[in-house]
Design a protein around this motif. Structure first.
Motif, PDB file in Angstrom:
ATOM      1  N   ASN A  84      39.981  50.960  29.853  1.00 37.35           N
ATOM      2  CA  ASN A  84      40.315  49.634  30.411  1.00 37.35           C
ATOM      3  C   ASN A  84      41.625  49.653  31.191  1.00 37.35           C
ATOM      4  OD1 ASN A  84      39.141  49.176  27.360  1.00 37.35           O
ATOM      5  ND2 ASN A  84      38.232  47.816  28.846  1.00 37.35           N
ATOM      6  N   PHE A  86      44.684  47.435  31.713  1.00 41.93           N
ATOM      7  CA  PHE A  86      45.383  46.263  31.162  1.00 41.93           C
ATOM      8  C   PHE A  86      46.845  46.705  31.101  1.00 41.93           C
ATOM      9  CE2 PHE A  86      44.446  42.707  27.772  1.00 41.93           C
ATOM     10  CZ  PHE A  86      45.292  41.851  28.449  1.00 41.93           C
ATOM     11  N   TYR A  87      47.498  46.642  32.278  1.00 43.39           N
ATOM     12  CA  TYR A  87      48.824  47.235  32.448  1.00 43.39           C
ATOM     13  C   TYR A  87      49.866  46.680  31.482  1.00 43.39           C
ATOM     14  CZ  TYR A  87      47.907  50.317  36.357  1.00 43.39           C
ATOM     15  OH  TYR A  87      47.476  51.375  37.119  1.00 43.39           O
ATOM     16  N   HIS A 139      30.482  45.559  37.607  1.00 43.21           N
ATOM     17  CA  HIS A 139      31.930  45.460  37.783  1.00 43.21           C
ATOM     18  C   HIS A 139      32.368  46.744  38.484  1.00 43.21           C
ATOM     19  CE1 HIS A 139      36.120  44.700  36.192  1.00 43.21           C
ATOM     20  NE2 HIS A 139      36.170  46.013  36.304  1.00 43.21           N
ATOM     21  N   TRP A 145      35.428  53.465  40.010  1.00 43.50           N
ATOM     22  CA  TRP A 145      34.539  53.588  38.839  1.00 43.50           C
ATOM     23  C   TRP A 145      33.892  52.223  38.612  1.00 43.50           C
ATOM     24  CZ3 TRP A 145      35.869  50.195  34.982  1.00 43.50           C
ATOM     25  CH2 TRP A 145      37.223  49.814  34.890  1.00 43.50           C
ATOM     26  N   MET A 147      30.987  49.741  35.981  1.00 44.44           N
ATOM     27  CA  MET A 147      30.241  49.559  34.734  1.00 44.44           C
ATOM     28  C   MET A 147      29.351  48.330  34.875  1.00 44.44           C
ATOM     29  SD  MET A 147      33.249  48.197  32.221  1.00 44.44           S
ATOM     30  CE  MET A 147      34.285  46.811  32.665  1.00 44.44           C
ATOM     31  N   TRP A 151      28.137  39.956  29.972  1.00 45.44           N
ATOM     32  CA  TRP A 151      29.271  39.062  29.694  1.00 45.44           C
ATOM     33  C   TRP A 151      28.777  37.779  29.039  1.00 45.44           C
ATOM     34  CZ3 TRP A 151      33.537  41.668  30.412  1.00 45.44           C
ATOM     35  CH2 TRP A 151      33.710  42.528  31.494  1.00 45.44           C
ATOM     36  N   THR A 176      48.420  35.602  33.818  1.00 48.97           N
ATOM     37  CA  THR A 176      48.316  36.144  32.451  1.00 48.97           C
ATOM     38  C   THR A 176      49.576  35.775  31.661  1.00 48.97           C
ATOM     39  OG1 THR A 176      47.079  37.992  33.348  1.00 48.97           O
ATOM     40  CG2 THR A 176      48.028  38.341  31.200  1.00 48.97           C
ATOM     41  N   TYR A 195      51.105  39.243  35.394  1.00 52.96           N
ATOM     42  CA  TYR A 195      49.947  39.616  36.217  1.00 52.96           C
ATOM     43  C   TYR A 195      49.260  38.348  36.718  1.00 52.96           C
ATOM     44  CZ  TYR A 195      45.937  42.520  37.593  1.00 52.96           C
ATOM     45  OH  TYR A 195      44.974  43.185  38.306  1.00 52.96           O
ATOM     46  N   ARG A 229      38.951  35.510  30.545  1.00 56.73           N
ATOM     47  CA  ARG A 229      39.309  36.253  31.748  1.00 56.73           C
ATOM     48  C   ARG A 229      38.361  35.875  32.875  1.00 56.73           C
ATOM     49  NH1 ARG A 229      37.459  42.329  31.714  1.00 56.73           N
ATOM     50  NH2 ARG A 229      37.962  42.102  33.916  1.00 56.73           N
ATOM     51  N   GLY A 237      37.808  44.995  40.860  1.00 54.31           N
ATOM     52  CA  GLY A 237      38.135  44.488  39.518  1.00 54.31           C
ATOM     53  C   GLY A 237      39.535  43.935  39.357  1.00 54.31           C
ATOM     54  N   PHE A 238      40.485  44.365  40.199  1.00 54.02           N
ATOM     55  CA  PHE A 238      41.852  43.887  39.964  1.00 54.02           C
ATOM     56  C   PHE A 238      41.999  42.386  40.189  1.00 54.02           C
ATOM     57  CE2 PHE A 238      42.143  45.239  44.478  1.00 54.02           C
ATOM     58  CZ  PHE A 238      42.818  44.166  45.061  1.00 54.02           C
ATOM     59  N   SER A 240      40.075  40.284  38.843  1.00 56.26           N
ATOM     60  CA  SER A 240      39.568  39.630  37.631  1.00 56.26           C
ATOM     61  C   SER A 240      40.641  39.592  36.541  1.00 56.26           C
ATOM     62  CB  SER A 240      38.304  40.347  37.157  1.00 56.26           C
ATOM     63  OG  SER A 240      37.267  40.124  38.101  1.00 56.26           O
ATOM     64  N   VAL A 241      41.519  38.636  36.658  1.00 52.81           N
ATOM     65  CA  VAL A 241      42.691  38.512  35.781  1.00 52.81           C
ATOM     66  C   VAL A 241      42.264  38.317  34.320  1.00 52.81           C
ATOM     67  CG1 VAL A 241      44.766  37.141  35.334  1.00 52.81           C
ATOM     68  CG2 VAL A 241      43.972  37.482  37.693  1.00 52.81           C
ATOM     69  N   LYS A 242      42.945  39.068  33.439  1.00 49.81           N
ATOM     70  CA  LYS A 242      42.632  38.988  32.004  1.00 49.81           C
ATOM     71  C   LYS A 242      43.587  38.041  31.272  1.00 49.81           C
ATOM     72  CE  LYS A 242      40.906  43.667  31.513  1.00 49.81           C
ATOM     73  NZ  LYS A 242      41.059  44.948  30.806  1.00 49.81           N
TER      74      LYS A 242
HETATM   75  N1  MTE Z   1      44.415  41.660  34.134  1.00 49.55           N
HETATM   76  C1  MTE Z   1      45.627  41.860  33.566  1.00 49.55           C
HETATM   77  N2  MTE Z   1      46.247  40.849  32.987  1.00 49.55           N
HETATM   78  N3  MTE Z   1      46.234  43.081  33.599  1.00 49.55           N
HETATM   79  C2  MTE Z   1      45.662  44.156  34.216  1.00 49.55           C
HETATM   80  O1  MTE Z   1      46.250  45.243  34.238  1.00 49.55           O
HETATM   81  N4  MTE Z   1      43.726  44.994  35.468  1.00 49.55           N
HETATM   82  C3  MTE Z   1      42.680  44.624  36.428  1.00 49.55           C
HETATM   83  C4  MTE Z   1      41.762  43.538  35.873  1.00 49.55           C
HETATM   84  N5  MTE Z   1      42.537  42.483  35.251  1.00 49.55           N
HETATM   85  C5  MTE Z   1      44.390  43.974  34.827  1.00 49.55           C
HETATM   86  C6  MTE Z   1      43.779  42.694  34.726  1.00 49.55           C
HETATM   87  C7  MTE Z   1      41.899  45.755  36.856  1.00 49.55           C
HETATM   88  S1  MTE Z   1      42.642  46.845  37.907  1.00 49.55           S
HETATM   89  C8  MTE Z   1      40.601  45.931  36.482  1.00 49.55           C
HETATM   90  S2  MTE Z   1      39.620  47.135  37.143  1.00 49.55           S
HETATM   91  C9  MTE Z   1      40.007  45.094  35.437  1.00 49.55           C
HETATM   92  O2  MTE Z   1      40.902  44.120  34.921  1.00 49.55           O
HETATM   93  C10 MTE Z   1      39.568  45.998  34.316  1.00 49.55           C
HETATM   94  O3  MTE Z   1      38.821  45.302  33.411  1.00 49.55           O
HETATM   95  P1  MTE Z   1      38.051  46.013  32.205  1.00 49.55           P
HETATM   96  O4  MTE Z   1      38.973  46.274  31.098  1.00 49.55           O
HETATM   97  O5  MTE Z   1      37.064  45.013  31.853  1.00 49.55           O
HETATM   98  O6  MTE Z   1      37.494  47.265  32.694  1.00 49.55           O
END
Ligand code: MTE
Length: 325
Positions: A84, A86-87, A139, A145, A147, A151, A176, A195, A229, A237-238, A240-242
């Motif tokens: 994953n 998730f910096y 995604h 890469w 997957m 969801w 975030t 983020y 998220r 994917g970047f 898609s904020v988590k």
């Molecule tokens: N959201 C937060 N808060 N921090 C992150 O580093 N990384 C992004 C995105 N959302 C990121 C984030 C990136 S680069 C990708 S590819 C996806 O989350 C990765 O999600 P995954 O864990 O479902 O693969």
């Protein structure tokens, strides 16, 4: 009217499980409009006390309009939850253990900016107001890469409707949490925490943009960005904020975390496009997580029929390659 024309990514008829899979998805989504997805297709409302990794209750019903596509299989849960980005918990992929430090109990989300009424709402209360379903989507990470994940989610458009933005709102910005005590990555001061990233209102209200609250039938795993998220299937994917805790409606295009770090590599639009290489690598193919396979990347990650109309020729001319990177 029922159409039998199948999009290129559609599952073979022999594997189909429901008649609904043969509908023209775009037409169906269009007729549902904002919020309509819920009443037409949905399973139910979420459990109140959600613990990441527990079974999602009630069991979300799969929306058969969304399938992985021919020759694409759902990625094994183990592969998807142990690799994953998730910096906040490290700049490598093995953050799943560290991410367990995230405390999602009592999580709140602030909704502010150009809305009729700003608010802070408990994530659980917000999720309980939404109609939850399961969608299987692709995604694609900008790092080439990919997957396929089932969801547990609701349309982002429903959240926009709930937030009730004013006509001044042109963009939505997602942010975030910020807590360096538990997120060691946030102690690295050279990153522009927290983020964040954003979408235009038109993108955010497109019926295939999702808010994700679970995966693989479970309440969202912490490493996936619990409790809520974004998932924008046609963008890298970047976007898609988590672990979102603030949603801001604004009239200015947001400058995201990654855009601030390297704007020539990670622009605002970031639509998946195999023809536009990243400055440091090709985007023509992608490595399929959990396998040894490499497959060709498809424009808009295969969702062109749902989203290509968002990007007019005029816009493409104005934004050029930035639309795609
Ligand atoms: N959201 C937060 N808060 N921090 C992150 O580093 N990384 C992004 C995105 N959302 C990121 C984030 C990136 S680069 C990708 S590819 C996806 O989350 C990765 O999600 P995954 O864990 O479902 O693969």
């Amino acid at each position: 009217m029922i159409y039998h024309r199948k999009p290129t990514w559609h599952i073979p008829e022999a594997q189909a499980t429901a008649e609904s899979a043969f509908f023209n998805r775009r037409q169906l989504l269009a007729t549902m409009g904002l919020g309509g997805a819920a009443s037409a297709l949905v399973a139910g409302r979420a459990n109140a006390a959600a613990v990441p990794g527990d079974d999602f209750e009630p069991v979300p019903e799969r929306n058969e309009l969304f399938e992985a596509g021919e020759d694409r299989e759902i990625t094994e849960e183990k592969a998807a939850t142990t690799y994953n980005n998730f910096y906040e918990f490290g700049s490598h992929k093995q953050i799943s253990k560290k991410a367990q430090a995230l405390d999602t109990e009592g999580w709140t989300i602030k909704i502010d900016g150009h809305v009729e009424k700003e608010m802070v709402i408990d994530a659980e209360d917000l999720i309980a107001k939404m109609s939850i379903e399961e969608r299987v989507t692709r995604h694609r990470c900008v790092e080439a890469w990919s997957m396929v994940v089932p969801w547990v989610c609701f349309p982002l458009a429903d959240l926009v409707k709930f937030a009730n933005p004013t006509s001044d709102a042109k963009y939505v910005r997602f942010e975030t949490f910020l807590d360096p005590k538990i997120a060691s990555g946030q102690r690295q001061g050279w990153y522009p925490w927290a983020y964040n990233d954003g979408l235009t209102i038109e993108e955010a209200t497109n019926p295939i943009a999702l808010m994700v609250v679970g995966a693989y039938g479970k309440v969202l795993h912490k490493q996936f960005g619990a409790p809520m998220r974004l998932h924008v299937p046609w963008k890298y994917g970047f976007k898609s904020v988590k672990s979102i805790n603030r949603i801001t409606f604004t009239d200015e295009r947001p400058v995201s975390f990654w855009e601030e770090i390297a704007k020539t590599e990670y622009g605002f639009w970031a639509n998946v496009n195999p023809e536009v290489k990243h400055p440091r690598w090709s985007q023509a193919t992608e490595r399929v997580l959990g396998t040894t396979e490499r497959i060709p990347t498809v424009k808009f990650n295969g969702y062109g029929e749902d989203v290509a109309s968002l990007y007019s020729d005029t816009l493409a001319k104005k934004e050029g390659v930035r639309l795609w990177r």
